[in-house]
Write a protein that holds these residues in place. Structure first.
Motif, PDB file in Angstrom:
ATOM      1  N   LEU A 275      -7.830   8.620   7.053  1.00 42.27           N
ATOM      2  CA  LEU A 275      -6.499   8.665   6.436  1.00 42.27           C
ATOM      3  C   LEU A 275      -6.415   7.578   5.377  1.00 42.27           C
ATOM      4  N   LEU A 276      -5.993   7.975   4.187  1.00 40.25           N
ATOM      5  CA  LEU A 276      -5.868   7.044   3.066  1.00 40.25           C
ATOM      6  C   LEU A 276      -4.514   7.249   2.403  1.00 40.25           C
ATOM      7  N   PHE A 277      -3.792   6.151   2.227  1.00 38.47           N
ATOM      8  CA  PHE A 277      -2.496   6.230   1.571  1.00 38.47           C
ATOM      9  C   PHE A 277      -2.675   6.377   0.067  1.00 38.47           C
ATOM     10  N   MET A 278      -1.776   7.129  -0.531  1.00 37.08           N
ATOM     11  CA  MET A 278      -1.815   7.376  -1.970  1.00 37.08           C
ATOM     12  C   MET A 278      -1.860   6.061  -2.751  1.00 37.08           C
ATOM     13  N   GLY A 279      -2.589   6.082  -3.838  1.00 37.95           N
ATOM     14  CA  GLY A 279      -2.762   4.887  -4.663  1.00 37.95           C
ATOM     15  C   GLY A 279      -3.986   4.100  -4.290  1.00 37.95           C
ATOM     16  N   ASN A 280      -4.382   4.168  -3.005  1.00 34.05           N
ATOM     17  CA  ASN A 280      -5.608   3.475  -2.592  1.00 34.05           C
ATOM     18  C   ASN A 280      -6.836   4.120  -3.202  1.00 34.05           C
ATOM     19  N   GLU A 281      -6.734   5.412  -3.509  1.00 35.60           N
ATOM     20  CA  GLU A 281      -7.892   6.110  -4.066  1.00 35.60           C
ATOM     21  C   GLU A 281      -8.107   5.792  -5.535  1.00 35.60           C
ATOM     22  N   ILE A 282      -7.118   5.168  -6.192  1.00 35.02           N
ATOM     23  CA  ILE A 282      -7.302   4.784  -7.599  1.00 35.02           C
ATOM     24  C   ILE A 282      -7.359   3.264  -7.744  1.00 35.02           C
ATOM     25  N   ALA A 283      -7.374   2.563  -6.623  1.00 32.81           N
ATOM     26  CA  ALA A 283      -7.502   1.098  -6.630  1.00 32.81           C
ATOM     27  C   ALA A 283      -6.468   0.441  -7.535  1.00 32.81           C
ATOM     28  N   GLN A 284      -5.219   0.897  -7.426  1.00 32.36           N
ATOM     29  CA  GLN A 284      -4.197   0.294  -8.276  1.00 32.36           C
ATOM     30  C   GLN A 284      -3.978  -1.161  -7.876  1.00 32.36           C
ATOM     31  N   TRP A 285      -3.715  -1.995  -8.863  1.00 27.79           N
ATOM     32  CA  TRP A 285      -3.581  -3.433  -8.631  1.00 27.79           C
ATOM     33  C   TRP A 285      -2.285  -3.775  -7.899  1.00 27.79           C
ATOM     34  N   ALA A 286      -1.236  -3.088  -8.220  1.00 27.00           N
ATOM     35  CA  ALA A 286       0.075  -3.442  -7.669  1.00 27.00           C
ATOM     36  C   ALA A 286       0.230  -2.908  -6.254  1.00 27.00           C
ATOM     37  N   GLU A 287       1.000  -3.641  -5.466  1.00 26.70           N
ATOM     38  CA  GLU A 287       1.420  -3.111  -4.182  1.00 26.70           C
ATOM     39  C   GLU A 287       2.222  -1.833  -4.399  1.00 26.70           C
ATOM     40  N   TRP A 288       2.262  -1.014  -3.353  1.00 24.67           N
ATOM     41  CA  TRP A 288       3.066   0.198  -3.434  1.00 24.67           C
ATOM     42  C   TRP A 288       4.540  -0.158  -3.575  1.00 24.67           C
ATOM     43  N   ASN A 289       5.190   0.519  -4.505  1.00 28.14           N
ATOM     44  CA  ASN A 289       6.624   0.348  -4.753  1.00 28.14           C
ATOM     45  C   ASN A 289       7.291   1.703  -4.595  1.00 28.14           C
ATOM     46  N   ASN A 290       8.136   1.837  -3.576  1.00 29.19           N
ATOM     47  CA  ASN A 290       8.744   3.145  -3.311  1.00 29.19           C
ATOM     48  C   ASN A 290       9.729   3.573  -4.389  1.00 29.19           C
ATOM     49  N   ASN A 291      10.067   2.671  -5.308  1.00 26.49           N
ATOM     50  CA  ASN A 291      11.017   2.996  -6.368  1.00 26.49           C
ATOM     51  C   ASN A 291      10.351   3.420  -7.673  1.00 26.49           C
ATOM     52  N   ASP A 292       9.047   3.499  -7.682  1.00 24.93           N
ATOM     53  CA  ASP A 292       8.345   3.891  -8.904  1.00 24.93           C
ATOM     54  C   ASP A 292       7.122   4.703  -8.526  1.00 24.93           C
ATOM     55  N   GLN A 293       6.499   5.327  -9.510  1.00 23.76           N
ATOM     56  CA  GLN A 293       5.333   6.139  -9.230  1.00 23.76           C
ATOM     57  C   GLN A 293       4.071   5.275  -9.153  1.00 23.76           C
ATOM     58  N   LEU A 294       2.988   5.884  -8.699  1.00 22.69           N
ATOM     59  CA  LEU A 294       1.695   5.214  -8.685  1.00 22.69           C
ATOM     60  C   LEU A 294       1.271   4.860 -10.116  1.00 22.69           C
TER      61      LEU A 294
END
Length: 738
Positions: A576-595
């Protein structure tokens, strides 16, 4: 034609009853309002409409004016010639006239068997009876409302139809069941409504949303909305016929966890999230292209507060309207199934919020929750805890689980915060909790609920799966109920997650002192049917994104992350992998904005994305990587003790005809050339995946053409080969069949 009797007989209503009608305190409105037969076999109609100054009954082509009580506005009563269908015509002080059906001329809708099962607390499909159902009743179209409020003195439907006036449509109490019902003619799809309740002590409660409502208004509005959930035309027979194979313990299961509100947004339209119908195309296509087998959504049951991510739901039977109405949610599921993707929903039976329109003190008593805060209040989340020992509450939750599986073709439920349900002392100090009947800390009622939920769901809906987010060592979470377990299909492996993330975040020079964190998980890897989760909880609230957890300079961070993902996909357990982890985004997940989709324009981020895709497809195409995910016979250590080199190597096995797989990891920034690894068979071993490959953003080092086994015993195997392990990498070798 108007028939006006020369003289009204004595009013069948007393002034006291009329006052109760006007005040909205009449306990049995159907005993007075509507059409009734008197002892002398005459018939009379009583009506309450506070906006009217006159009222006429229209029956069999004739008009029968009703009288009214002096000093009691809106209460009308008069004789009619027969018991027959009728309509009402009212006039207000301005002379405006209207006609409508009288809700109090209609008989009950709930049948005796439903009433019996509701009273017994064994009605597995309460949504078929309770809630708001658009239907035709006694030849008239409208909506039937039913709600459980056993301690209420009065329950009314309030909506635009009755000017949100709780006096106007009080409901009928169905005996000992505690269920109230009414059929409101003319009410249909899209109507907002609530229940106005006079509580057990005569207090007027805050208006309540429907606990079994199928729709809601857009937050911050809080009314339920009438939704007709019947008649959807599913086109997923192919998936449904084979889904038991897709959810099995020996199936490849790779889950993409998604918060739908922040996966992707429409920047040119106010930064709004995708709708269900848009996600049915964009998200489904992406997940399929990336090789995932399942989509798991953070809770989509209606919830008032965006910041809860859905984990504080109020409308358990309502797909959140944030992304569209119920049928459009079905469109998303149908599209996923047609694309070969399963759908899992996060389900939250552990607690509910204290919002006044919710379940708390629903009928003026602690109905759904425990009255004692030592049992009924979550200190961590400031929420209320269900009274699992109350059979109607347990039935409500079990029925809700079935609802999503049956009505929405959902393929499985991931149950949130199971540990908080299992223990009465969860996150409590001494003196803050009440022991069970045996003096222990286990919540026996919650355990029984989970067992019953799993038994009923697996028994009633073939091919589904359930998974527990359970963070303790509670035994038998994924063992069958008849073997003493909780009956879940899978359990999240929180221990593996915590240990391995702690290890990979360390500077490689120190990893040799924590080598056991990567090996310890195998000691219990087959005690449950595990899912390896890198979830939303690991990339929020200051924990840092996955790429930012990694040590070193930028290039080393990416290499570490790629090596870790290779380790994870090669390790026993579903993924199981949370969205955004697959693109190695630098920022923490923010539920108020997109990946941060722009990151994929850079080769390092795009490389990680490509790696995850290739890991998924390799996993799905290689039975030895998944067939025995949950069996000890599918794993064998080759090298578990080389802490100085921070190297790990193991064998994965499937069925007797499946070629073995060897996985080797090097968690130091030092290239290990000629590192001898034992191989379980002779012949050629192809390099199925190397996380240092250039297409993943690496340097392209290693044995890209594979290796050939030599007759040199090593690592307990009859064969071996010198293998180049690039710095901070995982390589996966697959035996080529002759």
């Amino acid at each position: 034609m108007t028939d006006t009797p020369a003289k009204y007989p004595q009013m069948p209503l007393s002034p006291e009853t009329a006052q109760q009608i006007a005040a909205g305190t009449l306990r049995d409105p159907f005993g007075v309002l509507g059409l009734h037969e008197a002892e002398d076999e005459t018939h009379w109609v009583a009506v309450f409409d506070p906006g009217a100054v006159s009222m006429t009954v229209l029956m069999e082509g004739k008009e029968f004016p009703l009288g009214h009580f002096d000093g009691v506005p809106g209460v009308f009563c008069g004789m009619v010639p027969a018991r027959a269908p009728y309509r009402l015509r009212g006039t207000n002080a301005d002379g405006d006239m209207w006609e409508n059906e009288d809700p109090y001329r209609f008989g009950p809708v709930i049948g005796e068997m439903d009433e019996y099962l509701l009273g017994e607390g064994t009605h597995q499909r309460i949504w078929e009876v309770l809630g708001a159902h658009v239907k035709e009743h006694e030849g008239v179209k409208g909506t039937h409302f039913a709600v459980w409020a056993p301690n209420a003195q009065r329950v009314s439907v309030i909506c635009d139809f009755n000017s949100w006036d709780g006096r106007r449509n009080p409901m009928r109490l169905r005996g000992a069941t505690g269920v109230w019902e009414i059929f409101l003619p003319g009410i249909g799809e899209g109507t907002p409504y609530k229940y106005e309740i006079i509580g057990a002590q005569g207090q007027l409660m805050a208006a309540k949303a429907d606990p079994v409502g199928f729709g809601s208004e857009h937050p911050p509005a809080t009314a339920s909305v009438v939704r007709d959930i019947t008649g959807y035309g599913w086109d997923d027979d192919g998936w449904m016929h084979h889904r038991s194979e897709k959810n099995a313990h020996n199936a490849p299961i790779s889950i993409y966890e998604v918060h739908l509100g922040s996966w992707k947004r429409k920047a040119d339209e106010g930064n709004r999230p995708l709708s269900y119908k848009e996600a049915a195309v964009e998200l489904v296509d992406y997940a399929k292209e990336m090789g995932f087998t399942h989509l798991e959504f953070l809770p989509l049951s209606e919830f008032p507060f965006d910041g809860s991510w859905g984990y504080q739901p109020i409308g358990l039977f309502a797909p959140t309207v944030r992304f569209g109405p119920p049928h459009e949610f079905r469109d998303l599921i149908d599209a996923a199934h047609q694309a070969g993707l399963g759908i899992l929903l996060d389900w939250v039976p552990g607690h509910f919020p204290t919002d006044v329109h919710g379940l708390g003190q629903f009928d003026g008593t602690a109905l759904y929750e425990h009255a004692d805060p030592k049992e009924g209040f979550h200190q961590d989340w400031n929420t209320l805890i269900y009274n699992y020992g109350r059979i109607e509450v347990a039935n409500f939750l079990i029925s809700n689980a079935l609802y999503w599986l049956e009505e929405y073709h959902v393929d499985g439920l991931r149950v949130d915060a199971v540990a908080s349900m299992l223990y009465r002392d969860y996150s409590r100090e001494d003196g803050q909790w009440i022991p069970n009947k045996d003096g222990g800390r286990e919540n026996l009622e919650a355990i029984s609920l989970l067992q019953r939920t799993n038994s009923i769901c697996y028994g009633e809906v073939p091919g589904i799966m359930t998974a527990a987010e359970e963070s303790t060592s509670f035994p038998g979470v994924s063992k069958p109920v008849d073997a003493g377990g909780l009956g879940f299909g899978f359990k999240w492996n929180m221990g593996w997650m915590n240990d391995t993330l702690d290890y990979i975040a360390r500077d490689p020079i120190h990893r040799r002192h924590h080598h056991h964190q990567m090996t310890f998980g195998i000691h219990y890897a087959f005690s449950e049917n595990f899912i390896l989760p890198i979830s939303h909880d690991e990339v929020v609230h200051g924990k840092g994104s996955m790429i930012n957890k990694m040590p070193g300079l930028e290039g080393e961070k990416f290499a570490n992350l790629r090596a870790y993902y290779g380790f994870m996909w090669g390790h026993p357990g579903k993924k199981l992998l949370f969205m955004g982890n697959e693109i190695a985004q630098w920022a923490e997940w923010n539920n108020n904005d997109q990946l941060d989709w722009a990151a994929t324009e850079y080769y390092t981020h795009a490389g990680v994305q490509t790696l995850v895709r290739d890991l998924n497809f390799l996993y799905r195409e290689t039975p030895s990587l998944y067939v025995k995910d949950c069996e000890p016979g599918g794993f064998e250590w080759l090298e578990a003790n080389d802490m100085d080199a921070s190297v790990f190597a193991w064998i994965r096995r499937g069925g007797p005809d499946d070629p073995e797989v060897v996985v080797a990891c090097n968690f130091t920034p030092i290239e290990r050339m000629g590192y001898r690894i034992g191989l379980p068979a002779k012949g050629k071993w192809r390099m199925a995946l190397n996380t240092d490959a250039k297409e993943y953003g690496g340097e392209g080092r290693g044995d890209m053409n594979g290796v050939t086994a030599e007759d040199t015993p090593w690592h307990g195997q009859d064969h071996s080969a010198p293998v180049t392990l690039p710095p901070l990498s995982t390589v996966i070798l697959v035996r080529e069949l002759d």
